[in-house]
Write a protein that holds these residues in place. Structure first.
Motif, PDB file in Angstrom:
ATOM      1  N   GLU A 197       0.840  -1.199   0.000  1.00  0.00           N
ATOM      2  CA  GLU A 197       0.000   0.000   0.000  1.00  0.00           C
ATOM      3  C   GLU A 197       0.877   1.252   0.000  1.00  0.00           C
ATOM      4  O   GLU A 197       0.598   2.224  -0.720  1.00  0.00           O
ATOM      5  CB  GLU A 197      -0.923   0.000   1.214  1.00  0.00           C
ATOM      6  CG  GLU A 197      -1.959   1.110   1.211  1.00  0.00           C
ATOM      7  CD  GLU A 197      -2.928   1.019   2.376  1.00  0.00           C
ATOM      8  OE1 GLU A 197      -3.752   1.948   2.519  1.00  0.00           O
ATOM      9  OE2 GLU A 197      -2.870   0.033   3.142  1.00  0.00           O
ATOM     10  N   CYS A 198       1.955   1.219   0.789  1.00  0.00           N
ATOM     11  CA  CYS A 198       2.886   2.352   0.813  1.00  0.00           C
ATOM     12  C   CYS A 198       3.544   2.534  -0.546  1.00  0.00           C
ATOM     13  O   CYS A 198       3.684   3.671  -1.032  1.00  0.00           O
ATOM     14  CB  CYS A 198       3.962   2.122   1.871  1.00  0.00           C
ATOM     15  SG  CYS A 198       3.376   2.180   3.575  1.00  0.00           S
ATOM     16  N   MET A 199       3.936   1.439  -1.163  1.00  0.00           N
ATOM     17  CA  MET A 199       4.607   1.537  -2.456  1.00  0.00           C
ATOM     18  C   MET A 199       3.682   2.120  -3.517  1.00  0.00           C
ATOM     19  O   MET A 199       4.118   2.891  -4.375  1.00  0.00           O
ATOM     20  CB  MET A 199       5.111   0.164  -2.895  1.00  0.00           C
ATOM     21  CG  MET A 199       5.799   0.198  -4.258  1.00  0.00           C
ATOM     22  SD  MET A 199       6.579  -1.365  -4.710  1.00  0.00           S
ATOM     23  CE  MET A 199       8.196  -1.151  -3.978  1.00  0.00           C
ATOM     24  N   GLN A 200       2.416   1.764  -3.473  1.00  0.00           N
ATOM     25  CA  GLN A 200       1.460   2.300  -4.438  1.00  0.00           C
ATOM     26  C   GLN A 200       1.339   3.822  -4.310  1.00  0.00           C
ATOM     27  O   GLN A 200       1.198   4.537  -5.304  1.00  0.00           O
ATOM     28  CB  GLN A 200       0.096   1.631  -4.251  1.00  0.00           C
ATOM     29  CG  GLN A 200       0.086   0.173  -4.677  1.00  0.00           C
ATOM     30  CD  GLN A 200      -1.183  -0.554  -4.288  1.00  0.00           C
ATOM     31  OE1 GLN A 200      -1.866  -0.173  -3.332  1.00  0.00           O
ATOM     32  NE2 GLN A 200      -1.519  -1.610  -5.015  1.00  0.00           N
ATOM     33  N   ILE A 201       1.412   4.305  -3.069  1.00  0.00           N
ATOM     34  CA  ILE A 201       1.384   5.760  -2.841  1.00  0.00           C
ATOM     35  C   ILE A 201       2.667   6.397  -3.365  1.00  0.00           C
ATOM     36  O   ILE A 201       2.641   7.407  -4.072  1.00  0.00           O
ATOM     37  CB  ILE A 201       1.237   6.056  -1.334  1.00  0.00           C
ATOM     38  CG1 ILE A 201      -0.117   5.560  -0.820  1.00  0.00           C
ATOM     39  CG2 ILE A 201       1.392   7.558  -1.062  1.00  0.00           C
ATOM     40  CD1 ILE A 201      -0.246   5.577   0.700  1.00  0.00           C
ATOM     41  N   ILE A 202       3.792   5.782  -3.038  1.00  0.00           N
ATOM     42  CA  ILE A 202       5.103   6.330  -3.410  1.00  0.00           C
ATOM     43  C   ILE A 202       5.308   6.294  -4.917  1.00  0.00           C
ATOM     44  O   ILE A 202       5.893   7.221  -5.494  1.00  0.00           O
ATOM     45  CB  ILE A 202       6.211   5.516  -2.699  1.00  0.00           C
ATOM     46  CG1 ILE A 202       6.114   5.715  -1.185  1.00  0.00           C
ATOM     47  CG2 ILE A 202       7.593   5.924  -3.197  1.00  0.00           C
ATOM     48  CD1 ILE A 202       6.873   4.677  -0.387  1.00  0.00           C
ATOM     49  N   LYS A 203       4.830   5.250  -5.556  1.00  0.00           N
ATOM     50  CA  LYS A 203       5.036   5.075  -7.002  1.00  0.00           C
ATOM     51  C   LYS A 203       4.494   6.265  -7.795  1.00  0.00           C
ATOM     52  O   LYS A 203       5.056   6.638  -8.836  1.00  0.00           O
ATOM     53  CB  LYS A 203       4.355   3.782  -7.454  1.00  0.00           C
ATOM     54  CG  LYS A 203       4.789   3.298  -8.833  1.00  0.00           C
ATOM     55  CD  LYS A 203       6.191   2.776  -8.819  1.00  0.00           C
ATOM     56  CE  LYS A 203       6.592   2.234 -10.188  1.00  0.00           C
ATOM     57  NZ  LYS A 203       8.017   1.853 -10.255  1.00  0.00           N
ATOM     58  N   ARG A 204       3.437   6.870  -7.290  1.00  0.00           N
ATOM     59  CA  ARG A 204       2.823   8.009  -7.989  1.00  0.00           C
ATOM     60  C   ARG A 204       3.731   9.230  -8.030  1.00  0.00           C
ATOM     61  O   ARG A 204       3.574  10.109  -8.875  1.00  0.00           O
ATOM     62  CB  ARG A 204       1.499   8.384  -7.318  1.00  0.00           C
ATOM     63  CG  ARG A 204       0.471   7.263  -7.286  1.00  0.00           C
ATOM     64  CD  ARG A 204      -0.878   7.750  -6.766  1.00  0.00           C
ATOM     65  NE  ARG A 204      -1.742   6.638  -6.390  1.00  0.00           N
ATOM     66  CZ  ARG A 204      -2.129   6.368  -5.162  1.00  0.00           C
ATOM     67  NH1 ARG A 204      -1.735   7.157  -4.161  1.00  0.00           N
ATOM     68  NH2 ARG A 204      -2.912   5.344  -4.901  1.00  0.00           N
ATOM     69  N   THR A 205       4.682   9.308  -7.108  1.00  0.00           N
ATOM     70  CA  THR A 205       5.575  10.472  -7.051  1.00  0.00           C
ATOM     71  C   THR A 205       6.647  10.434  -8.130  1.00  0.00           C
ATOM     72  O   THR A 205       7.214  11.461  -8.494  1.00  0.00           O
ATOM     73  CB  THR A 205       6.286  10.561  -5.685  1.00  0.00           C
ATOM     74  OG1 THR A 205       7.218   9.475  -5.554  1.00  0.00           O
ATOM     75  CG2 THR A 205       5.270  10.501  -4.550  1.00  0.00           C
ATOM     76  N   GLY A 206       6.951   9.231  -8.623  1.00  0.00           N
ATOM     77  CA  GLY A 206       7.997   9.089  -9.635  1.00  0.00           C
ATOM     78  C   GLY A 206       9.398   8.988  -9.048  1.00  0.00           C
ATOM     79  O   GLY A 206      10.385   8.992  -9.781  1.00  0.00           O
ATOM     80  N   CYS A 207       9.501   8.891  -7.715  1.00  0.00           N
ATOM     81  CA  CYS A 207      10.823   8.768  -7.104  1.00  0.00           C
ATOM     82  C   CYS A 207      11.361   7.349  -7.314  1.00  0.00           C
ATOM     83  O   CYS A 207      10.618   6.427  -7.637  1.00  0.00           O
ATOM     84  CB  CYS A 207      10.771   9.110  -5.618  1.00  0.00           C
ATOM     85  SG  CYS A 207      10.199   7.757  -4.573  1.00  0.00           S
ATOM     86  N   LYS A 208      12.666   7.179  -7.137  1.00  0.00           N
ATOM     87  CA  LYS A 208      13.299   5.883  -7.325  1.00  0.00           C
ATOM     88  C   LYS A 208      13.036   4.977  -6.118  1.00  0.00           C
ATOM     89  O   LYS A 208      13.135   5.421  -4.975  1.00  0.00           O
ATOM     90  CB  LYS A 208      14.804   6.035  -7.523  1.00  0.00           C
ATOM     91  CG  LYS A 208      15.176   6.814  -8.782  1.00  0.00           C
ATOM     92  CD  LYS A 208      14.710   6.094 -10.033  1.00  0.00           C
ATOM     93  CE  LYS A 208      15.128   6.834 -11.288  1.00  0.00           C
ATOM     94  NZ  LYS A 208      14.617   6.169 -12.524  1.00  0.00           N
ATOM     95  N   ILE A 209      12.714   3.716  -6.402  1.00  0.00           N
ATOM     96  CA  ILE A 209      12.390   2.748  -5.358  1.00  0.00           C
ATOM     97  C   ILE A 209      13.374   1.591  -5.405  1.00  0.00           C
ATOM     98  O   ILE A 209      13.614   0.997  -6.464  1.00  0.00           O
ATOM     99  CB  ILE A 209      10.950   2.228  -5.517  1.00  0.00           C
ATOM    100  CG1 ILE A 209       9.944   3.380  -5.408  1.00  0.00           C
ATOM    101  CG2 ILE A 209      10.651   1.150  -4.482  1.00  0.00           C
ATOM    102  CD1 ILE A 209       8.509   2.966  -5.676  1.00  0.00           C
ATOM    103  N   ILE A 210      13.935   1.267  -4.251  1.00  0.00           N
ATOM    104  CA  ILE A 210      14.910   0.181  -4.099  1.00  0.00           C
ATOM    105  C   ILE A 210      14.294  -0.894  -3.202  1.00  0.00           C
ATOM    106  O   ILE A 210      13.701  -0.566  -2.172  1.00  0.00           O
ATOM    107  CB  ILE A 210      16.207   0.707  -3.455  1.00  0.00           C
ATOM    108  CG1 ILE A 210      16.806   1.844  -4.285  1.00  0.00           C
ATOM    109  CG2 ILE A 210      17.218  -0.422  -3.259  1.00  0.00           C
ATOM    110  CD1 ILE A 210      17.763   2.722  -3.490  1.00  0.00           C
ATOM    111  N   VAL A 211      14.423  -2.142  -3.577  1.00  0.00           N
ATOM    112  CA  VAL A 211      13.914  -3.244  -2.761  1.00  0.00           C
ATOM    113  C   VAL A 211      15.036  -4.251  -2.513  1.00  0.00           C
ATOM    114  O   VAL A 211      15.733  -4.648  -3.450  1.00  0.00           O
ATOM    115  CB  VAL A 211      12.721  -3.956  -3.439  1.00  0.00           C
ATOM    116  CG1 VAL A 211      12.351  -5.227  -2.679  1.00  0.00           C
ATOM    117  CG2 VAL A 211      11.521  -3.029  -3.511  1.00  0.00           C
TER     118      VAL A 211
END
Length: 268
Positions: A197-211
């Motif tokens: 759920e957090c990732m879905q919110i963050i994804k909208r910002t266009g910032c880089k995501i590391i897992v």
């Protein structure tokens, strides 16, 4: 689950696919240097059959299958003796035997993790963190303790990551992430619905995501820009998070060392 373990799950495959897998397992060390056509000819099958097998074990195709297999073969070279990463010692063992078991577990965990890492992906992650305005890290449980150690290291070189899971403010924190920030999810199983759920919110910002995770099929991994897959060595009945936390600690220490190096060079 490792690629070789997936190939052993007979219920996933048809009879004809099992015959191909039998050949793959018998000739495992030669497969990375073979073409899909060569394997199809040797097994009296087709390219399509081999690609189906690749998909069933979680690979995108034959090229990805060979890449994952090469990494696993390389990792297995570092296993010196049989160590149960889930329950590394027994109640009937002596103090000396338990000491040896834990020593082997530590050494092998780090060696196997080291062999599985992609230096290019690590460099991309380090550059992303270095160039981002802020960094948000999501982790829970034992992994959060390891992440705290990572954050403590970064603070010593004037980096102050936000621990997004402190005080159960994950969702509120996610809404504060901006495009020029970066986000890191550190999770062994990679199955948290809250993290998704957090990732879905963050994804909208266009910032880089590391897992960073041991679950190659995690939805978090699919949504990420960069990811590190750790060896999946601990089962659900583990008595403690020995191997997984050693792997996380090693990877995060490597990332810290490379960031520290960039900071030092920039100050010269």
């Amino acid at each position: 689950m490792s690629l070789l373990d997936s190939l052993k799950k007979e219920e996933l495959f048809t009879l004809s696919e099992r015959e191909v897998i039998s050949y793959l397992v018998r000739n495992i060390e030669y497969i990375p240097s073979m073409t899909i056509g060569e394997i199809a000819e040797k097994t009296f099958s087709s390219n399509a059959t081999i690609i189906r097998i690749c998909h069933k074990v979680g690979c995108d195709g034959f090229k990805d299958f060979k890449y994952q297999l090469t990494k696993e073969i390389e990792s297995n070279k570092y296993i010196q003796q049989t160590v149960d990463f889930t329950v590394p010692f027994d109640t009937c063992e002596t103090t000396h035997e338990i000491m040896n078991n834990i020593s082997s577990l530590y050494k092998e965990s780090v060696d196997i993790t080291h062999a599985s890492l992609d230096p290019i992906e690590i460099e991309r992650i380090v550059n992303t963190i270095y160039e981002s305005k802020r960094m948000f890290i999501y982790s829970i449980g034992d992994t959060n303790l390891t992440v705290k150690n990572f954050i403590n290291k970064l603070m010593k070189i004037n980096y102050y990551p936000v621990s997004a899971t402190d005080n159960h403010e994950e969702l509120a924190t996610s809404h504060n992430v901006k495009k020029d920030d970066c986000v890191m999810f550190v999770t062994y199983r990679g199955e948290s619905s809250l993290f998704l759920e957090c990732m879905q919110i963050i994804k909208r910002t266009g910032c880089k995501i590391i897992v960073i995770t041991a679950n190659e099929k995690s939805v978090l991994t699919k949504f990420s820009d960069y990811h590190i897959l750790l060896p999946y060595k601990e089962k659900d009945n583990r008595i403690a998070t020995f191997s997984s936390q050693l792997s996380f600690h090693y990877v995060l220490s490597v990332i810290y060392a490379l960031i520290h190096n960039k900071v030092e060079k920039a100050e010269l």
